[in-house]
Design an enzyme around this catalytic site. Structure first.
Site, mmCIF file in Angstrom:
data_model
loop_
_atom_site.group_PDB
_atom_site.id
_atom_site.type_symbol
_atom_site.label_atom_id
_atom_site.label_comp_id
_atom_site.label_asym_id
_atom_site.label_seq_id
_atom_site.Cartn_x
_atom_site.Cartn_y
_atom_site.Cartn_z
ATOM 1 N N GLU A 61 75.680 87.221 93.033
ATOM 2 C CA GLU A 61 75.656 87.543 94.459
ATOM 3 C C GLU A 61 76.629 88.693 94.663
ATOM 4 O O GLU A 61 77.789 88.606 94.253
ATOM 5 C CB GLU A 61 76.054 86.330 95.298
ATOM 6 C CG GLU A 61 75.123 85.128 95.120
ATOM 7 C CD GLU A 61 73.643 85.436 95.368
ATOM 8 O OE1 GLU A 61 73.336 86.300 96.214
ATOM 9 O OE2 GLU A 61 72.790 84.824 94.692
ATOM 10 N N CYS A 66 81.611 89.139 102.446
ATOM 11 C CA CYS A 66 80.392 89.841 102.034
ATOM 12 C C CYS A 66 79.425 89.916 103.208
ATOM 13 O O CYS A 66 78.590 90.799 103.287
ATOM 14 C CB CYS A 66 79.759 89.131 100.853
ATOM 15 S SG CYS A 66 79.667 87.368 101.124
HETATM 16 P P1 NAD Z 1 84.981 92.940 92.140
HETATM 17 O O1 NAD Z 1 83.641 93.470 91.744
HETATM 18 O O2 NAD Z 1 86.110 93.903 92.164
HETATM 19 O O3 NAD Z 1 85.404 91.759 91.154
HETATM 20 C C1 NAD Z 1 84.650 90.592 91.020
HETATM 21 C C2 NAD Z 1 85.093 89.887 89.749
HETATM 22 O O4 NAD Z 1 84.580 90.626 88.634
HETATM 23 C C3 NAD Z 1 86.601 89.815 89.574
HETATM 24 O O5 NAD Z 1 86.972 88.586 89.002
HETATM 25 C C4 NAD Z 1 86.848 90.940 88.594
HETATM 26 O O6 NAD Z 1 88.044 90.804 87.852
HETATM 27 C C5 NAD Z 1 85.628 90.789 87.708
HETATM 28 N N1 NAD Z 1 85.334 91.913 86.809
HETATM 29 C C6 NAD Z 1 85.450 93.239 87.042
HETATM 30 N N2 NAD Z 1 85.044 93.935 85.951
HETATM 31 C C7 NAD Z 1 84.669 93.027 85.014
HETATM 32 C C8 NAD Z 1 84.184 93.100 83.677
HETATM 33 N N3 NAD Z 1 83.989 94.271 83.072
HETATM 34 N N4 NAD Z 1 83.932 91.947 83.019
HETATM 35 C C9 NAD Z 1 84.121 90.754 83.610
HETATM 36 N N5 NAD Z 1 84.584 90.609 84.869
HETATM 37 C C10 NAD Z 1 84.848 91.735 85.570
HETATM 38 O O7 NAD Z 1 84.801 92.224 93.561
HETATM 39 P P2 NAD Z 1 85.939 91.657 94.533
HETATM 40 O O8 NAD Z 1 86.662 92.827 95.143
HETATM 41 O O9 NAD Z 1 86.732 90.604 93.902
HETATM 42 O O10 NAD Z 1 85.045 90.971 95.651
HETATM 43 C C11 NAD Z 1 84.481 91.673 96.697
HETATM 44 C C12 NAD Z 1 83.013 91.922 96.462
HETATM 45 O O11 NAD Z 1 82.336 90.676 96.306
HETATM 46 C C13 NAD Z 1 82.338 92.607 97.646
HETATM 47 O O12 NAD Z 1 81.436 93.567 97.172
HETATM 48 C C14 NAD Z 1 81.602 91.453 98.339
HETATM 49 O O13 NAD Z 1 80.507 91.857 99.116
HETATM 50 C C15 NAD Z 1 81.208 90.609 97.171
HETATM 51 N N6 NAD Z 1 80.961 89.223 97.565
HETATM 52 C C16 NAD Z 1 79.663 88.799 97.654
HETATM 53 C C17 NAD Z 1 79.371 87.508 98.060
HETATM 54 C C18 NAD Z 1 77.948 87.041 98.138
HETATM 55 O O14 NAD Z 1 77.729 85.838 98.238
HETATM 56 N N7 NAD Z 1 76.975 87.930 98.117
HETATM 57 C C19 NAD Z 1 80.412 86.641 98.383
HETATM 58 C C20 NAD Z 1 81.733 87.094 98.268
HETATM 59 C C21 NAD Z 1 81.981 88.392 97.858
#
Ligand code: NAD
Length: 543
Positions: free
Chosen positions: A293, A327
């Site tokens: 998501e 989000c």
């Molecule tokens: P992010 O993409 O910066 O990080 C998400 C996770 O991915 C973190 O734990 C991060 O450390 C990890 N990550 C990053 N690179 C990686 C890699 N190469 N390998 C493994 N893990 C990796 O997102 P964020 O800033 O933590 O969250 C905000 C984002 O999440 C926004 O875009 C928001 O819209 C989305 N979000 C979506 C929903 C939904 O249900 N659609 C819900 C909550 C948040």
């Protein structure tokens, strides 16, 4: 051994505490905030139930007071990931064959710990580490997290009961196996509930998990990991491997035993993970389940029959609660020219009353944005709008990072429906409004559909029922969660299954039976009571 069919009572959504002045919960939460703030804790990895410390440490600070350190985080790399994979595979031998009701019992207990003795800890750690107000913490770090645990258990029980038809002489059964290998749960910073759901929903189904929390929410997430231990989760079933993205992600996705990813976060990270999985596909023993998501560019679309007051209140809450870091947060808006003056006056009047500051001051409606990086990204968009010829800032626009990462609730008015801040996810307290001519209503609906690559949430406001029907049909693909005369945030487990399509994710609906099915691999079993003893068919007989 199971000697009965077991039922799980249909759960109810957890009621929220109000934290109003004079309530006992208010005093209790304040006390816990004080206690947590008075110490600096260590956050190790937890692998096979054991704390693992690493050489690679970083500070965990409060977003609204970045001079205050909450914890020292031990970050994992390849060595710890390999330990965790080994531990998970070992734990799988017992966990995968444990009767489902025994597994579920652990998570039912976890839910009651969340809403009972651990409630203050879950809320206070979420407030301090992620800068949430009491209300924003309560609805998710207590309410939604417990709902996920309770309803997922109930969905699992329903799935187990789903069995095929058996004609005479045959007994057909379907067994719901966990996936072979381990699941990688990767969680975002913005919801403690999502962070808790991503590893626990597959684990409940009998899977073993490596959970990589976000370094920006690791403080509350670590307390939840400890809570799971208290609930009786066996060692090695969920392994907590915090760290920087690729440092953990690359070795995980390189393992032949990787069998699925349960991800929530931004689009660039998800695209990177998906590509890495594709590149490694020949390595894996099984085709991995990919559930993700991602982002949103969520809209509020008003028709000229909308009630201005309802529209203003819903938009304010959707755009600015939790600093716009949901989000589902409203970040673009379409308003018809005829109601714009009245709406503008009402809306800006209310936005002007918003109080922002330290979340321990319960009179505040907003806290700080999560990190230096988020602050720089968001203020970059605000500065861009300040310089633009086709946009103006009509509220907010100021920011200050001297104590915490504070960004004022900001409203951008644009004459360009494709303005950058109408299209891109900002993930901060910034709403962009486009005013359309009433007679161009249909064109405005097209714009709403075509402007952003996302399709997560959206809200329409109108009184005319023909119009509501028309908008709902025309905007069918623009949102996985669609709201009528209601703000586009605040989905509740078992009421509005959550997720979007297009670039918002795989739409596997967290908090629903749809999601649970992704963590099971069915085995169909056919048993024949009296097998044939002659290979010849009757038609082969001589006339
Ligand atoms: P992010 O993409 O910066 O990080 C998400 C996770 O991915 C973190 O734990 C991060 O450390 C990890 N990550 C990053 N690179 C990686 C890699 N190469 N390998 C493994 N893990 C990796 O997102 P964020 O800033 O933590 O969250 C905000 C984002 O999440 C926004 O875009 C928001 O819209 C989305 N979000 C979506 C929903 C939904 O249900 N659609 C819900 C909550 C948040």
């Amino acid at each position: 051994m199971s000697n009965a069919y077991f039922n799980i009572q249909e759960p109810k959504n957890e009621p929220y505490n109000s934290y109003a002045p004079g309530t006992p919960e208010r005093e209790s939460l304040k006390k816990r905030l004080k206690e947590l703030k008075s110490e600096v804790i260590e956050i190790p990895a937890i692998i096979n139930g054991k704390e693992v410390r690493t050489e690679n440490t970083s500070d965990v600070v409060m977003p609204h007071n970045h001079g205050h350190k909450l914890a020292t985080l031990h970050q994992c790399g390849e060595k710890e990931v390999n330990m965790a994979i080994e531990a998970a595979l070992e734990a799988q031998k017992k966990w995968a064959v444990m009767p489902w009701e025994e597994r579920v019992a652990i998570f039912q207990k976890a839910a009651d710990l969340v809403t009972g003795p651990w409630r203050d800890t879950m809320n206070a750690s979420t407030m301090l580490g992620q800068s949430k107000t009491p209300q924003q913490a309560e609805i998710e770090a207590a309410g939604e997290l417990a709902d996920f645990l309770r309803f997922n258990a109930w969905y699992l029980a329903k799935i187990m009961n789903e069995q095929p038809y058996s004609p005479d002489g045959v007994w057909n059964r379907v067994e719901y196996r966990p996936l072979e290998g381990f699941i990688f749960a990767v969680s975002p910073f913005n919801f403690t509930a999502i962070a808790g759901n991503l590893p626990t929903s597959p684990a409940m189904c009998g899977n073993v998990v490596l959970w990589k929390p976000s370094t920006d929410s690791v403080y509350s997430n670590y307390f939840f990991m400890k809570l799971l231990k208290e609930a009786g989760l066996p060692d090695g079933v969920i392994n907590f491997v915090p760290g920087r993205g690729a440092g953990v992600g690359d070795p995980v996705l390189n393992s032949e035993h990787f069998s699925g990813i349960h991800y929530t976060g931004s689009v660039p990270t998800f695209n990177h993970l998906w590509k890495t999985i594709g590149k490694n596909i020949d390595k894996y023993k099984t085709y991995p389940r990919v559930v993700g998501e991602t982002g949103g560019k969520d809209f509020v679309f008003a028709h000229n029959s909308a009630d201005i007051d309802e529209l203003a209140i819903a938009t304010l809450r959707a755009a600015y609660e939790y600093q716009g870091q949901k989000c589902s947060a409203a970040s673009r808006m379409y308003v018809p020219e005829s109601i714009w003056p009245g709406f503008r006056e009402k809306f800006l009047g209310e936005v002007g009353k918003i109080k922002m500051g330290d979340v321990e001051d319960f009179t505040n409606f907003m806290g700080a944005v999560i990190s230096r990086k988020a602050f720089d990204d968001i203020t970059g968009y605000i500065d861009y709008a300040k310089e633009a010829e086709d946009a103006e800032i009509i509220a907010g626009g100021n920011y200050d990072d001297s104590v915490g990462f504070f960004v004022e609730p900001t409203v951008i008015l644009t004459t360009n429906p494709k303005f950058k801040t109408m299209e891109e996810e900002i993930f901060g307290p910034v709403l962009t409004i486009y005013v359309y001519k009433d007679e161009k209503f249909d064109d405005a609906l097209d714009l709403c559909d075509n402007t952003s690559p996302f399709a997560l949430t959206g809200a329409i406001f109108a009184k005319d029922r023909y119009v509501i029907k028309k908008m709902s049909d025309r905007l069918r693909q623009t949102a996985g969660n669609f709201y009528i005369n209601e703000k586009p945030t605040g989905a509740i487990v078992n009421q509005q299954p959550f997720g979007g399509a297009r670039k918002s994710g795989t739409n596997d609906k967290a908090g629903s039976i749809i999601n649970m099915l992704r963590w099971l691999s069915a085995r169909a079993i056919k048993e024949v009571t009296v097998p044939p003893k002659d290979w010849r068919y009757p038609y082969m007989g001589e006339e």
